[in-house]
Design a protein around this motif. Structure first.
Motif, PDB file in Angstrom:
ATOM      1  N   ASN A   1      10.975   1.561   2.091  1.00 55.45           N
ATOM      2  CA  ASN A   1       9.523   1.600   2.345  1.00 55.45           C
ATOM      3  C   ASN A   1       8.775   2.118   1.125  1.00 55.45           C
ATOM      4  O   ASN A   1       7.725   1.585   0.765  1.00 55.45           O
ATOM      5  CB  ASN A   1       9.218   2.518   3.536  1.00 55.45           C
TER       6      ASN A   1
ATOM      7  N   LYS B   1       8.634  -0.761  -1.133  1.00 54.74           N
ATOM      8  CA  LYS B   1       7.795  -1.858  -0.611  1.00 54.74           C
ATOM      9  C   LYS B   1       6.309  -1.527  -0.685  1.00 54.74           C
ATOM     10  O   LYS B   1       5.484  -2.363  -1.040  1.00 54.74           O
ATOM     11  CB  LYS B   1       8.147  -2.119   0.871  1.00 54.74           C
ATOM     12  N   TYR B   2       5.967  -0.273  -0.311  1.00 61.01           N
ATOM     13  CA  TYR B   2       4.539   0.090  -0.223  1.00 61.01           C
ATOM     14  C   TYR B   2       4.062   0.803  -1.491  1.00 61.01           C
ATOM     15  O   TYR B   2       3.218   1.685  -1.444  1.00 61.01           O
ATOM     16  CB  TYR B   2       4.276   0.909   1.047  1.00 61.01           C
TER      17      TYR B   2
ATOM     18  N   ASP C   1       6.733   9.340  -2.502  1.00 64.39           N
ATOM     19  CA  ASP C   1       6.401   8.200  -3.383  1.00 64.39           C
ATOM     20  C   ASP C   1       4.962   8.321  -3.851  1.00 64.39           C
ATOM     21  O   ASP C   1       4.216   9.196  -3.385  1.00 64.39           O
ATOM     22  CB  ASP C   1       6.639   6.869  -2.649  1.00 64.39           C
TER      23      ASP C   1
ATOM     24  N   ILE D   1      -0.920   6.017   3.527  1.00 58.24           N
ATOM     25  CA  ILE D   1      -1.210   5.557   4.898  1.00 58.24           C
ATOM     26  C   ILE D   1      -2.551   6.155   5.345  1.00 58.24           C
ATOM     27  O   ILE D   1      -2.752   7.367   5.215  1.00 58.24           O
ATOM     28  CB  ILE D   1      -0.094   6.030   5.863  1.00 58.24           C
TER      29      ILE D   1
ATOM     30  N   SER E   1       4.684  -0.920  14.983  1.00 53.17           N
ATOM     31  CA  SER E   1       3.373  -0.521  14.454  1.00 53.17           C
ATOM     32  C   SER E   1       3.379  -0.672  12.940  1.00 53.17           C
ATOM     33  O   SER E   1       4.290  -0.210  12.261  1.00 53.17           O
ATOM     34  CB  SER E   1       3.110   0.918  14.891  1.00 53.17           C
ATOM     35  N   ARG E   2       2.330  -1.326  12.446  1.00 56.69           N
ATOM     36  CA  ARG E   2       2.208  -1.527  10.997  1.00 56.69           C
ATOM     37  C   ARG E   2       0.774  -1.233  10.589  1.00 56.69           C
ATOM     38  O   ARG E   2      -0.152  -1.414  11.375  1.00 56.69           O
ATOM     39  CB  ARG E   2       2.542  -2.972  10.623  1.00 56.69           C
ATOM     40  N   VAL E   3       0.583  -0.803   9.348  1.00 54.66           N
ATOM     41  CA  VAL E   3      -0.784  -0.570   8.851  1.00 54.66           C
ATOM     42  C   VAL E   3      -1.363  -1.934   8.476  1.00 54.66           C
ATOM     43  O   VAL E   3      -0.722  -2.709   7.757  1.00 54.66           O
ATOM     44  CB  VAL E   3      -0.757   0.378   7.629  1.00 54.66           C
TER      45      VAL E   3
ATOM     46  N   HIS F   1      -1.367  -3.448   5.068  1.00 53.68           N
ATOM     47  CA  HIS F   1      -0.053  -3.613   4.438  1.00 53.68           C
ATOM     48  C   HIS F   1       0.572  -4.923   4.881  1.00 53.68           C
ATOM     49  O   HIS F   1       1.734  -5.182   4.622  1.00 53.68           O
ATOM     50  CB  HIS F   1       0.890  -2.463   4.842  1.00 53.68           C
TER      51      HIS F   1
ATOM     52  N   GLY G   1       7.654  -7.136   6.645  1.00 50.26           N
ATOM     53  CA  GLY G   1       8.174  -6.043   7.479  1.00 50.26           C
ATOM     54  C   GLY G   1       7.876  -6.351   8.923  1.00 50.26           C
ATOM     55  O   GLY G   1       7.014  -7.181   9.217  1.00 50.26           O
ATOM     56  N   PHE G   2       8.587  -5.698   9.833  1.00 52.74           N
ATOM     57  CA  PHE G   2       8.283  -5.963  11.237  1.00 52.74           C
ATOM     58  C   PHE G   2       8.168  -4.695  12.066  1.00 52.74           C
ATOM     59  O   PHE G   2       8.261  -4.724  13.295  1.00 52.74           O
ATOM     60  CB  PHE G   2       9.227  -6.994  11.858  1.00 52.74           C
ATOM     61  N   GLY G   3       7.993  -3.590  11.374  1.00 52.83           N
ATOM     62  CA  GLY G   3       7.572  -2.368  12.077  1.00 52.83           C
ATOM     63  C   GLY G   3       8.592  -1.698  12.966  1.00 52.83           C
ATOM     64  O   GLY G   3       8.202  -1.023  13.926  1.00 52.83           O
TER      65      GLY G   3
ATOM     66  N   GLY H   1      11.469  -0.122  11.310  1.00 48.10           N
ATOM     67  CA  GLY H   1      12.233   0.779  10.438  1.00 48.10           C
ATOM     68  C   GLY H   1      12.010   2.245  10.761  1.00 48.10           C
ATOM     69  O   GLY H   1      12.954   3.006  11.024  1.00 48.10           O
ATOM     70  N   LEU H   2      10.723   2.668  10.777  1.00 44.53           N
ATOM     71  CA  LEU H   2      10.427   4.092  11.001  1.00 44.53           C
ATOM     72  C   LEU H   2      10.761   4.510  12.424  1.00 44.53           C
ATOM     73  O   LEU H   2      11.141   5.658  12.670  1.00 44.53           O
ATOM     74  CB  LEU H   2       8.950   4.380  10.702  1.00 44.53           C
TER      75      LEU H   2
ATOM     76  N   SER I   1       2.888   9.094  -0.353  1.00 45.64           N
ATOM     77  CA  SER I   1       3.318   9.661   0.937  1.00 45.64           C
ATOM     78  C   SER I   1       4.547  10.536   0.742  1.00 45.64           C
ATOM     79  O   SER I   1       5.327  10.324  -0.190  1.00 45.64           O
ATOM     80  CB  SER I   1       3.709   8.545   1.911  1.00 45.64           C
TER      81      SER I   1
END
Ligand code: ADP
Length: 447
Positions: free
Chosen positions: A353, A356-357, A381, A386, A399-401, A404, A409-411, A413-414, A438
């Motif tokens: 992440n 990626k972000y 990072d 966020i 849930s994704r921002v 972003h 991504g498909f939300g 991972g976290l 973050s």
């Protein structure tokens, strides 16, 4: 919306309209019945009021005659001057004819007083528990003309129930009429149960309809979500598959294969791609198992430093980005009891992440310290960050921002990270600032 869903919606709408229409018709029909019943009752009330009045006038007349026996109007020829065969009124029987006759005989001496009939009617209505305004009218039936009225008919008389005309003579010159004014409360009272059942029925039908529409729209969302989810997974798996294809293809070239440096790099990349694919699949399986309560940790002593160092190597090269990962460990071996594969996947997600972000240049700092009975891992990072209003949701599944969205991504991972860390008895938190970066903080029980 699929054709069958559309058909179900149309059928549901048609049924609901039919039910409402049927209810409206039933209510209207019953309203008419109640109205006619009230009309019939007002005929009876008027007749009763007239008879009581007649009775009282008759008593007064007798008193009058006893007191003043010289004075009699019953000899008055004009009153008695009719042929009994002419006594013919449309609706009334012989009793009514006698009443009319008596009324005509008494009228000269004690004329009919509609205010008095009004008072009597008021009492009868009260006794019958009918709460409605009313008026008594003296009518000339031939011309439908009101000769006198006990009260003024007000302009707010939206809805009236008139009784039949009650004749006062045999030539149809005068008649009485009782008019109930705005007897809504009486009608509603009489329709009571029926109205209530109808309202409840309509409400149930409307609620069922609402439920159906909500279910259909939920189903629609679910289908859309499933499609998005599948295409995201496909996209997520495409990346390592593409890397694997490129690297294995390259290794088939004898020139590249004989170049030790190139060969090692391509083998390393291929292994990374396989690990990434494996990670995504085991995350999906892990979350599904956890949902069913079947996820079991294979706990053993794990050195967190080793895991992070392996990951540092794995993520050192990322397609199209310059990644530098700095590590800082309180000691060479920070050992916790945990599931090595799952913890590795969690930390891999956090590092992935962070890459990626972030924009092209990625800087990640990973610290591990001992805080009392916990090992504390920081993943910092300098990426996109966020937004504050989204922070509390990012650990939720799917849930994704919003901004972003351009990053694949498909939300999950976290959500996986949080699930696994908490299953280890630990916790995870985040602090972040948009365009600054973050920090994800993981605490794991230590010793
Ligand atoms: P995914 O990355 O597949 O979308 P995750 O569950 O890993 O799903 O992350 C959820 C969301 O949290 C991401 O879509 C992203 O918007 C945000 N996010 C996660 N990590 C970071 C980070 N290091 N920097 C900025 N945003 C992040």
């Amino acid at each position: 919306m699929s054709t069958s869903t559309k058909a179900i919606s149309y059928i549901a709408i048609a049924s609901i309209l039919l039910i409402l229409f049927a209810q409206a018709y039933l209510v209207y029909d019953y309203f008419q019945t109640v109205r006619f019943a009230l009309m019939r009752e007002s005929n009876a009330i008027l007749k009763e009021a007239f008879r009581i009045d007649l009775d009282q006038r008759n008593t007064n007349y007798v008193d009058y005659n006893i007191n003043d026996s010289d004075n009699t109007t019953l000899d008055d020829e004009s009153v008695l001057d009719f042929d009994m065969r002419d006594i013919e009124t449309e609706n009334d029987g012989i009793l009514n004819k006698i009443d009319i006759l008596l009324h005509l005989l008494l009228s000269n001496l004690i004329p009919l007083n509609i205010e008095h009939i009004d008072t009597i009617t008021n009492k009868i209505l009260h006794d019958r528990n009918i709460a409605s305004e009313f008026v008594i009218q003296l009518i000339a039936p031939e011309h439908q003309e009101v000769i006198a009225s006990s009260k003024k008919l007000s302009k707010s008389s939206l809805f009236i129930i008139p009784s039949q005309l009650y004749p006062l003579d045999f030539e149809n010159k005068e008649a009485l009429q009782l008019i109930l004014i705005n007897p809504f409360s009486e009608i509603i009272k009489r329709m009571g149960v029926m109205l209530l059942i109808s309202i409840i029925f309509s409400l149930i039908a409307l609620l069922a309809f609402r439920f159906l529409i909500l279910t259909l729209s939920k189903q629609k969302k679910l289908v859309r979500f499933k499609n998005e989810f599948l295409s995201n997974i496909a996209h997520e798996l495409k990346r390592p598959v593409a890397s694997l294809t490129v690297n294995l293809d390259g290794l088939q070239d004898p020139d590249i294969f004989s170049n030790t440096g190139m060969r090692d790099l391509m083998l390393h990349n291929s292994l990374n791609a396989l690990t990434e694919m494996n990670g995504t699949i085991s995350m999906l399986v892990g979350l599904a198992r956890e949902e069913e309560g079947l996820l079991v940790l294979n706990k053993q002593p794990v050195n967190l430093v080793d895991i992070i160092m392996d990951l540092k190597n794995r993520f050192a090269s990322s397609l199209g980005k310059r990644v530098s990962i700095h590590t800082n460990f309180e000691s060479e071996a920070i050992v916790v009891q945990g599931d090595s594969i799952m913890l590795t996947q969690c930390f891999a997600n956090l590092i992935d992440n962070a890459i990626k972000y972030s924009e092209k240049d990625v800087t990640i700092n990973i610290n591990i310290e001992i805080h009392g009975s916990h090992a504390a891992l920081d993943f910092q990072d300098q990426g996109m960050g966020i937004p504050a209003d989204k922070i509390e949701h990012i650990f939720e599944k799917y849930s994704r921002v919003d901004n972003h969205a351009k990053v694949a991504g498909f939300g999950i991972g976290l959500n996986y990270v949080k699930t696994i860390i908490e299953k280890h008895g630990g916790s995870i938190g985040v602090s972040s600032e948009v365009n600054v970066g973050s920090i994800f903080k993981v605490l794991l029980p230590y010793k």
